[in-house]
Design an enzyme around this catalytic site. Sequence first.
Site, mmCIF file in Angstrom:
data_model
loop_
_atom_site.group_PDB
_atom_site.id
_atom_site.type_symbol
_atom_site.label_atom_id
_atom_site.label_comp_id
_atom_site.label_asym_id
_atom_site.label_seq_id
_atom_site.Cartn_x
_atom_site.Cartn_y
_atom_site.Cartn_z
ATOM 1 N N CYS A 121 0.820 -1.207 0.000
ATOM 2 C CA CYS A 121 0.000 0.000 0.000
ATOM 3 C C CYS A 121 0.858 1.263 0.000
ATOM 4 O O CYS A 121 1.988 1.256 0.471
ATOM 5 C CB CYS A 121 -0.937 0.076 1.200
ATOM 6 S SG CYS A 121 -1.894 -1.401 1.468
ATOM 7 N N ARG A 176 3.194 0.488 -5.329
ATOM 8 C CA ARG A 176 3.125 -0.217 -4.045
ATOM 9 C C ARG A 176 1.875 -1.083 -3.920
ATOM 10 O O ARG A 176 1.716 -1.838 -2.971
ATOM 11 C CB ARG A 176 3.133 0.792 -2.894
ATOM 12 C CG ARG A 176 4.314 1.732 -2.915
ATOM 13 C CD ARG A 176 4.217 2.734 -1.799
ATOM 14 N NE ARG A 176 4.404 2.081 -0.530
ATOM 15 C CZ ARG A 176 5.579 1.856 0.041
ATOM 16 N NH1 ARG A 176 6.686 2.231 -0.573
ATOM 17 N NH2 ARG A 176 5.662 1.258 1.203
ATOM 18 N N TRP A 202 -2.852 -2.652 -1.604
ATOM 19 C CA TRP A 202 -2.516 -4.018 -2.015
ATOM 20 C C TRP A 202 -3.096 -4.897 -0.921
ATOM 21 O O TRP A 202 -2.594 -4.905 0.203
ATOM 22 C CB TRP A 202 -1.003 -4.178 -2.124
ATOM 23 C CG TRP A 202 -0.564 -5.508 -2.659
ATOM 24 C CD1 TRP A 202 -0.398 -5.850 -3.971
ATOM 25 C CD2 TRP A 202 -0.200 -6.674 -1.895
ATOM 26 N NE1 TRP A 202 0.021 -7.155 -4.068
ATOM 27 C CE2 TRP A 202 0.148 -7.689 -2.817
ATOM 28 C CE3 TRP A 202 -0.156 -6.963 -0.541
ATOM 29 C CZ2 TRP A 202 0.552 -8.954 -2.417
ATOM 30 C CZ3 TRP A 202 0.244 -8.235 -0.137
ATOM 31 C CH2 TRP A 202 0.597 -9.209 -1.076
ATOM 32 N N ASN A 206 -0.399 1.415 5.931
ATOM 33 C CA ASN A 206 0.433 0.493 5.151
ATOM 34 C C ASN A 206 1.088 -0.456 6.159
ATOM 35 O O ASN A 206 1.740 -0.001 7.085
ATOM 36 C CB ASN A 206 1.490 1.317 4.391
ATOM 37 C CG ASN A 206 2.654 0.488 3.870
ATOM 38 O OD1 ASN A 206 3.765 0.980 3.796
ATOM 39 N ND2 ASN A 206 2.425 -0.739 3.505
ATOM 40 N N GLY A 207 0.890 -1.772 5.985
ATOM 41 C CA GLY A 207 1.484 -2.739 6.911
ATOM 42 C C GLY A 207 0.446 -3.745 7.362
ATOM 43 O O GLY A 207 -0.606 -3.896 6.727
ATOM 44 N N GLU A 225 15.801 -15.322 -13.789
ATOM 45 C CA GLU A 225 15.235 -13.979 -13.966
ATOM 46 C C GLU A 225 14.371 -13.922 -15.236
ATOM 47 O O GLU A 225 13.313 -13.297 -15.241
ATOM 48 C CB GLU A 225 16.370 -12.941 -14.009
ATOM 49 C CG GLU A 225 15.944 -11.506 -14.272
ATOM 50 C CD GLU A 225 14.988 -10.916 -13.221
ATOM 51 O OE1 GLU A 225 14.785 -11.529 -12.162
ATOM 52 O OE2 GLU A 225 14.435 -9.833 -13.494
ATOM 53 N N LYS A 252 10.514 -12.846 -15.148
ATOM 54 C CA LYS A 252 9.946 -11.733 -15.929
ATOM 55 C C LYS A 252 8.753 -12.215 -16.728
ATOM 56 O O LYS A 252 7.725 -11.561 -16.779
ATOM 57 C CB LYS A 252 10.991 -11.162 -16.909
ATOM 58 C CG LYS A 252 12.023 -10.237 -16.367
ATOM 59 C CD LYS A 252 11.553 -8.898 -15.866
ATOM 60 C CE LYS A 252 11.163 -8.897 -14.461
ATOM 61 N NZ LYS A 252 11.984 -8.942 -13.361
ATOM 62 N N GLU A 307 5.752 -12.963 -14.420
ATOM 63 C CA GLU A 307 5.225 -11.750 -13.776
ATOM 64 C C GLU A 307 4.291 -10.963 -14.690
ATOM 65 O O GLU A 307 3.265 -10.485 -14.248
ATOM 66 C CB GLU A 307 6.376 -10.798 -13.393
ATOM 67 C CG GLU A 307 7.058 -11.116 -12.099
ATOM 68 C CD GLU A 307 8.165 -10.116 -11.786
ATOM 69 O OE1 GLU A 307 8.263 -9.698 -10.637
ATOM 70 O OE2 GLU A 307 8.950 -9.761 -12.701
ATOM 71 N N HIS A 326 16.815 -34.380 -14.594
ATOM 72 C CA HIS A 326 16.323 -34.860 -13.304
ATOM 73 C C HIS A 326 14.901 -34.384 -13.029
ATOM 74 O O HIS A 326 14.520 -34.228 -11.871
ATOM 75 C CB HIS A 326 17.266 -34.406 -12.181
ATOM 76 C CG HIS A 326 18.650 -34.933 -12.357
ATOM 77 N ND1 HIS A 326 18.978 -36.247 -12.151
ATOM 78 C CD2 HIS A 326 19.791 -34.327 -12.771
ATOM 79 C CE1 HIS A 326 20.263 -36.431 -12.413
ATOM 80 N NE2 HIS A 326 20.780 -35.282 -12.798
ATOM 81 N N LYS A 350 5.419 -3.403 -6.348
ATOM 82 C CA LYS A 350 6.850 -3.202 -6.554
ATOM 83 C C LYS A 350 7.624 -3.264 -5.243
ATOM 84 O O LYS A 350 8.739 -3.747 -5.203
ATOM 85 C CB LYS A 350 7.078 -1.860 -7.248
ATOM 86 C CG LYS A 350 8.514 -1.720 -7.697
ATOM 87 C CD LYS A 350 8.657 -0.778 -8.840
ATOM 88 C CE LYS A 350 10.069 -0.812 -9.381
ATOM 89 N NZ LYS A 350 10.397 -2.073 -10.078
HETATM 90 C C1 G6P Z 1 8.828 -7.250 -5.401
HETATM 91 C C2 G6P Z 1 8.983 -6.650 -6.773
HETATM 92 C C3 G6P Z 1 10.217 -7.247 -7.451
HETATM 93 C C4 G6P Z 1 11.441 -7.053 -6.577
HETATM 94 C C5 G6P Z 1 11.245 -7.616 -5.175
HETATM 95 C C6 G6P Z 1 12.365 -7.208 -4.240
HETATM 96 O O1 G6P Z 1 8.484 -8.590 -5.523
HETATM 97 O O2 G6P Z 1 7.837 -6.879 -7.557
HETATM 98 O O3 G6P Z 1 10.419 -6.616 -8.706
HETATM 99 O O4 G6P Z 1 12.533 -7.680 -7.177
HETATM 100 O O5 G6P Z 1 10.031 -7.117 -4.619
HETATM 101 O O6 G6P Z 1 12.339 -5.812 -4.105
HETATM 102 P P1 G6P Z 1 13.560 -4.912 -3.695
HETATM 103 O O7 G6P Z 1 13.018 -3.531 -3.681
HETATM 104 O O8 G6P Z 1 14.002 -5.385 -2.339
HETATM 105 O O9 G6P Z 1 14.639 -5.111 -4.709
#
Ligand code: G6P
Length: 603
Positions: free
Chosen positions: A2, A27, A74, A100-101, A475, A479, A482, A498, A598
């Site tokens: 949030c 957020r 969120w 937020n929290g 990664e 991506k 996501e 395996h 994010k």
């Molecule tokens: C969330 C975001 C990711 C990010 C991760 C860690 O899951 O969607 O894109 O890699 O948090 O975030 P940070 O700010 O600690 O790199």
Amino acid sequence: MCGIIGYIGNEPVIPFLLEGLSRLEYRGYDSAGIATIHEAKLVRFRNAGKVRDLEAVLQNATPAATVGIGHTRWATHGAPTEENAHPHFDCHGNIALIHNGIIENYLTLQEELVAEGHKFRSETDTEVLAHLVEHYFTGDLLAAVTAAVRRAEGAFAVAVLCSKTPDRIVAARRGSPLVIGQSRDASFVASDIPALLGKAELVTFLADDELVELTRDAVRIVDFDGNEISRPPHRVRTDQVSIQKDGYKHFMLKEIHEQDRSVGETVREATAFGPSRLSILQEPIAPFDHIYLISCGTAFHASLTAEYMWERYLDVPIQSIIASEFRMRSPHLSEKSLVIAVSQSGETIDTLMALRRAKSAGAQVIAVVNNEQSTIDREADASVYTRAGIEIGVAATKTFTAQIAALGLLGMQLGKERLSQAEIDAEFERLALLPGRINEALQREEEIHAIAEKLHRATDVLFLARGELFPIALEGALKLKEISYIHAEGYPAGEMKHGPIALIDEQTPVIFLLSRGLAFEKVLSNMEEVKARNGQIIAVTDAIADPAVIRLADFAIPVPDVEGISRPILFTIPLQLLAYHTAVWRGTDVDQPRNLAKTVTVE
Ligand code: G6P
């Protein structure tokens, strides 16, 4: 997660809140709401959906209000409905609160308040705080919020508005970030600085267990015991990267295309003294006998890449651990531990908690962060900065490659005794050419767009690689899932037999990351194994002209052939473009994919 924002000044508050909330949407973006005060009454507008949907609801809002709070959510407790959207009210609609929290003891508090006759209207943990403020309110909002937050367990950043004290906003923090802003005739509070850019001239970070009382012309910080805190504010940097799309269809695409600059800037700052003096870290580091890298999500993949790279120049055990798991395990922590916390936002709660655990065990902690002045930056013993600028796309791109660049150089500095000057010189030469090579990799976008047309019909995709390209495969898979919602898995190519090999048939695309300098023949054998089972092969490779690649790959994407820190970065670019274009073919919301946020500030 949030995002929260508040304003008290002389300007109309609603346009400010909407603009700030849209900058905080990274957020969370499943519902949004604001509350203002008009003619001594609280007025609230809420909506399930994004901030832009809230604008329609606000057609009826009073334009004159000059104090207000806003929230983008969120969901943790309670579905993303209008009833669960913030701000939450007390029983009589005199108190509005955003949060937020997570309030971990909300059920106990709720029971107590219900027994006293309080009526709850939402399924959230947050609403309990609004009622608790009501319970303690006797005319002094700061005193009531203090009493309420002292009862709360868990993590919170809250802001509270009360129709009986319309000349102030009170905010408090424990665990979740909160920044206070000031200009000549207004005071602000928000989850982070970008929400205040262009408005606040001075900012101050609230620390844990502190409250702030904002009036039009002053801010007053106190701790939970009522002691006054004096903290000089910082001037807001105005050189922040623009937060416009600059003609790109999505922020993510813009950010992918910015990587020559973001990697270039990160490297330039870290190599300012030339190859004779590695200087990414300014502070001296005490002797250490092992290293933990702690992080989440994409930052974990950068950490794992670093683990592979650093083993070449450091002769201590190195382990990269997902921060939430670090907290579940029994890592060997002592004053001989060097702990590197890698985080774009510098606010990820699991990374922060793991950092705190390491520090309390006497470890030295270095942060690798993008967001200067974030909590992780402030709490670490020393920091290394990625210079990627603000990243808006929820799926991290430019911050990932900047993390690899920064971590690569940090590893070289930590392990310089085992590197010859010739090796350092060669790495510096490659890094100087890296922005140009990133641009070269970006030139392949049209071909990648065409491959993505095929890929977007897949339901499962495998990403296979060996060595330091294995974390890049992870990664690439992250991506893709996501933003396109296609199931994807990254796997070490040697481990395919395996298990994942059972998935392979003519419907399953397999993306191989294949470098001439990294177990080339072995990865080619894995490609043969896929081919023998009719799998479709997409090769991302620096050996595009190799006859075996030509024979085995259904599609091939060339990558410049460079070793060192450049290689994982250059292999990342096509995977980002592939995920992006696949998502565009599927018509998903690329910049704000469903369910994600994010910055993850809940455990
Ligand atoms: C969330 C975001 C990711 C990010 C991760 C860690 O899951 O969607 O894109 O890699 O948090 O975030 P940070 O700010 O600690 O790199």
